[in-house]
Design an enzyme around this catalytic site. Structure first.
Site, mmCIF file in Angstrom:
data_model
loop_
_atom_site.group_PDB
_atom_site.id
_atom_site.type_symbol
_atom_site.label_atom_id
_atom_site.label_comp_id
_atom_site.label_asym_id
_atom_site.label_seq_id
_atom_site.Cartn_x
_atom_site.Cartn_y
_atom_site.Cartn_z
ATOM 1 N N HIS A 140 0.806 -1.220 0.000
ATOM 2 C CA HIS A 140 0.000 0.000 0.000
ATOM 3 C C HIS A 140 0.837 1.268 0.000
ATOM 4 C CE1 HIS A 140 -3.523 -2.512 1.828
ATOM 5 N NE2 HIS A 140 -3.352 -2.721 0.535
ATOM 6 N N SER A 179 -6.489 -6.971 10.322
ATOM 7 C CA SER A 179 -7.902 -7.369 10.480
ATOM 8 C C SER A 179 -8.360 -8.152 9.247
ATOM 9 C CB SER A 179 -8.775 -6.113 10.648
ATOM 10 O OG SER A 179 -8.567 -5.262 9.521
HETATM 11 C C1 BV8 Z 1 -8.177 -2.296 -5.277
HETATM 12 C C2 BV8 Z 1 -3.092 3.106 2.399
HETATM 13 C C3 BV8 Z 1 -8.307 -2.944 -7.502
HETATM 14 C C4 BV8 Z 1 -3.516 4.510 2.520
HETATM 15 C C5 BV8 Z 1 -4.990 1.580 2.581
HETATM 16 C C6 BV8 Z 1 -12.215 -7.302 -3.519
HETATM 17 C C7 BV8 Z 1 -11.132 -7.329 -4.403
HETATM 18 C C8 BV8 Z 1 -10.444 -6.148 -4.698
HETATM 19 C C9 BV8 Z 1 -10.830 -4.928 -4.093
HETATM 20 C C10 BV8 Z 1 -11.901 -4.913 -3.236
HETATM 21 C C11 BV8 Z 1 -12.590 -6.077 -2.943
HETATM 22 N N1 BV8 Z 1 -13.574 -5.757 -2.068
HETATM 23 C C12 BV8 Z 1 -13.527 -4.446 -1.784
HETATM 24 C C13 BV8 Z 1 -12.533 -3.893 -2.489
HETATM 25 C C14 BV8 Z 1 -12.185 -2.473 -2.470
HETATM 26 C C15 BV8 Z 1 -11.185 -2.114 -1.377
HETATM 27 C C16 BV8 Z 1 -11.419 -2.846 -0.077
HETATM 28 O O1 BV8 Z 1 -10.780 -3.852 0.184
HETATM 29 N N2 BV8 Z 1 -12.298 -2.314 0.763
HETATM 30 C C17 BV8 Z 1 -12.512 -2.933 2.061
HETATM 31 C C18 BV8 Z 1 -12.599 -1.849 3.137
HETATM 32 C C19 BV8 Z 1 -13.771 -3.777 1.973
HETATM 33 N N3 BV8 Z 1 -9.837 -2.357 -1.843
HETATM 34 C C20 BV8 Z 1 -9.229 -1.414 -2.599
HETATM 35 O O2 BV8 Z 1 -9.768 -0.397 -2.977
HETATM 36 C C21 BV8 Z 1 -7.784 -1.705 -2.986
HETATM 37 N N4 BV8 Z 1 -7.605 -1.482 -4.395
HETATM 38 O O3 BV8 Z 1 -8.867 -3.196 -4.969
HETATM 39 O O4 BV8 Z 1 -7.865 -1.983 -6.560
HETATM 40 C C22 BV8 Z 1 -9.180 -2.228 -8.408
HETATM 41 C C23 BV8 Z 1 -8.825 -0.950 -8.811
HETATM 42 C C24 BV8 Z 1 -9.640 -0.305 -9.719
HETATM 43 C C25 BV8 Z 1 -10.795 -0.925 -10.176
HETATM 44 C C26 BV8 Z 1 -11.134 -2.209 -9.721
HETATM 45 C C27 BV8 Z 1 -10.337 -2.863 -8.827
HETATM 46 C C28 BV8 Z 1 -6.830 -0.728 -2.310
HETATM 47 C C29 BV8 Z 1 -6.844 -0.959 -0.829
HETATM 48 C C30 BV8 Z 1 -5.716 -0.132 -0.181
HETATM 49 C C31 BV8 Z 1 -6.316 1.000 0.615
HETATM 50 N N5 BV8 Z 1 -5.242 1.700 1.319
HETATM 51 N N6 BV8 Z 1 -4.003 2.272 3.172
HETATM 52 C C32 BV8 Z 1 -3.319 5.017 3.923
HETATM 53 O O5 BV8 Z 1 -2.900 4.245 4.811
HETATM 54 O O6 BV8 Z 1 -3.572 6.210 4.100
HETATM 55 S S1 BV8 Z 1 -5.897 0.514 3.507
HETATM 56 C C33 BV8 Z 1 -5.434 0.418 5.135
HETATM 57 O O7 BV8 Z 1 -6.025 -0.794 5.598
HETATM 58 C C34 BV8 Z 1 -3.960 0.252 5.444
HETATM 59 O O8 BV8 Z 1 -3.138 -0.029 4.338
HETATM 60 C C35 BV8 Z 1 -3.970 -0.953 6.370
HETATM 61 O O9 BV8 Z 1 -2.789 -1.580 6.439
HETATM 62 C C36 BV8 Z 1 -5.004 -1.742 5.700
HETATM 63 C C37 BV8 Z 1 -5.517 -2.951 6.429
HETATM 64 O O10 BV8 Z 1 -5.805 -2.584 7.751
HETATM 65 P P1 BV8 Z 1 -4.956 -3.351 8.893
HETATM 66 O O11 BV8 Z 1 -3.512 -3.146 8.599
HETATM 67 O O12 BV8 Z 1 -5.444 -4.741 8.996
HETATM 68 O O13 BV8 Z 1 -5.297 -2.496 10.171
HETATM 69 P P2 BV8 Z 1 -6.592 -2.616 11.083
HETATM 70 O O14 BV8 Z 1 -6.608 -1.425 11.980
HETATM 71 O O15 BV8 Z 1 -7.775 -2.921 10.229
HETATM 72 O O16 BV8 Z 1 -6.310 -3.921 11.964
HETATM 73 C C38 BV8 Z 1 -5.272 -3.903 12.909
HETATM 74 C C39 BV8 Z 1 -5.233 -5.296 13.509
HETATM 75 O O17 BV8 Z 1 -4.135 -5.345 14.428
HETATM 76 C C40 BV8 Z 1 -6.483 -5.644 14.308
HETATM 77 O O18 BV8 Z 1 -6.915 -6.952 13.944
HETATM 78 C C41 BV8 Z 1 -6.001 -5.627 15.764
HETATM 79 O O19 BV8 Z 1 -6.665 -6.621 16.532
HETATM 80 C C42 BV8 Z 1 -4.558 -5.987 15.603
HETATM 81 N N7 BV8 Z 1 -3.666 -5.511 16.665
HETATM 82 C C43 BV8 Z 1 -3.803 -4.434 17.484
HETATM 83 N N8 BV8 Z 1 -2.730 -4.364 18.308
HETATM 84 C C44 BV8 Z 1 -1.903 -5.394 17.986
HETATM 85 C C45 BV8 Z 1 -2.494 -6.126 16.945
HETATM 86 N N9 BV8 Z 1 -1.928 -7.217 16.401
HETATM 87 C C46 BV8 Z 1 -0.744 -7.620 16.915
HETATM 88 N N10 BV8 Z 1 -0.113 -6.969 17.916
HETATM 89 C C47 BV8 Z 1 -0.657 -5.864 18.469
HETATM 90 N N11 BV8 Z 1 -0.026 -5.239 19.474
#
Ligand code: BV8
Length: 252
Positions: free
Chosen positions: A120, A191
């Protein structure tokens, strides 16, 4: 007291030929970087799509730059934590090792990880949307308001992947290859809801990898994981590195 790392997992870690560490924001949580979707998450107020998207940026570049400037400020004062360093130790011991990260904070590289695929992007990099010229942090921080490209006057944006944007092709292809070739795939601190990144653990499992998930709480991936180690990555990853080091010492 049952060992945190079971004998079965210890054997797997010791024998693994090709290990992949797939990381999310949770790996950086213990460095003080807020996660996205946790209670302290930076998206708990606003929706991800409302901030990390091209539409949001074009609609209000100043607001989006303010959000990134805020995150850059947080990231300016952070350092890798024991979880990052444990992955570096494991990379030094495994015949083949790759980090596939969704994080944009550059902490894996700063800790010393060598093979890192940034799915990303990276918040320390920026580029002009018109002519593509790359700009470092200093240029962006020095700009008052929205940074404009001195070469062509275009809008400068962070080099991160927004929702609806394709992932960098070579990073994605290399990540799929690493997942397909892994015999141990660790999904750590994510997540597992953002695609296509979140499809990598299942690509690995389908190709025969042992799927280990490390997280303080279950995720949508937990049901498909072969093993779920509940806890913080900064605590559990050093234990895994110790097991690996022990195995390599005994193998001589
Ligand atoms: C795209 C950068 C293709 C910017 C981010 C199916 C297939 C393809 C795409 C999709 C699909 N379904 C939906 C989509 C669209 C979308 C998507 O996935 N939406 C989701 C919300 C449903 N995906 C996209 O748009 C992607 N592009 O598909 O392009 C395309 C293109 C054109 C036309 C057609 C298709 C692009 C996605 C990238 C978005 N950019 N970030 C920025 O950061 O500003 S996303 C963002 O979420 C970050 O990158 C982050 O890393 C990522 C995932 O989140 P996590 O890292 O998991 O963080 P989170 O807070 O959620 O979880 C933290 C976890 O840590 C928790 O579980 C917690 O319990 C745990 N934790 C807490 N403390 C600790 C711990 N674990 C261990 N130790 C600890 N101490």
């Amino acid at each position: 007291m049952t060992p945190v790392i079971s004998p079965g997992l210890s054997r797997r870690i010791g024998d693994a030929r090709a290990i992949v560490a797939f990381t999310g924001a949770g790996v950086s949580a213990e460095s003080g970087v807020p996660t996205f979707r946790g209670t302290d998450g930076i998206w708990s107020k606003l929706k991800p799509e409302e901030l990390a998207s091209m539409n949001a940026f074009l609609k209000n570049p100043a607001m989006i730059w303010e959000w990134y400037a805020h995150r850059k400020k947080i990231m300016g004062g952070i350092a890798p934590n024991p979880g990052h360093y444990a992955l570096v130790r494991m990379e030094g011991l495994a015949p083949s090792f790759a980090v596939i990260t969704q994080n944009i904070d550059n902490l894996h590289r700063r800790a010393g990880s060598r093979t890192v695929y940034e799915l990303h992007g990276n918040i320390e990099r920026n580029y002009c949307m018109k002519c593509g010229t790359a700009y470092g942090d200093d240029f962006v921080v020095a700009a008052s308001g929205v940074p404009l490209c001195p070469a062509c006057g275009g809008l400068v944006r962070p080099d991160v992947v927004w929702f609806g944007e394709m992932l960098p092709e070579d990073e994605w292809e290399a990540s799929v290859r690493a997942a397909e070739g892994a015999d141990l795939f660790m999904s750590i601190g994510t997540s597992a809801v953002v695609y296509p990144a979140a499809s990598l653990p299942l690509i690995a499992k389908r190709s025969g990898a042992y799927l280990l998930e490390i997280n303080p709480e279950p995720t949508p991936l937990t049901a498909q994981a072969d093993e779920f180690l509940q806890g913080a990555s900064g605590v559990l990853l050093p234990l895994l590195a110790e097991v690996m080091e022990g195995t390599h010492r005994s193998h001589g």
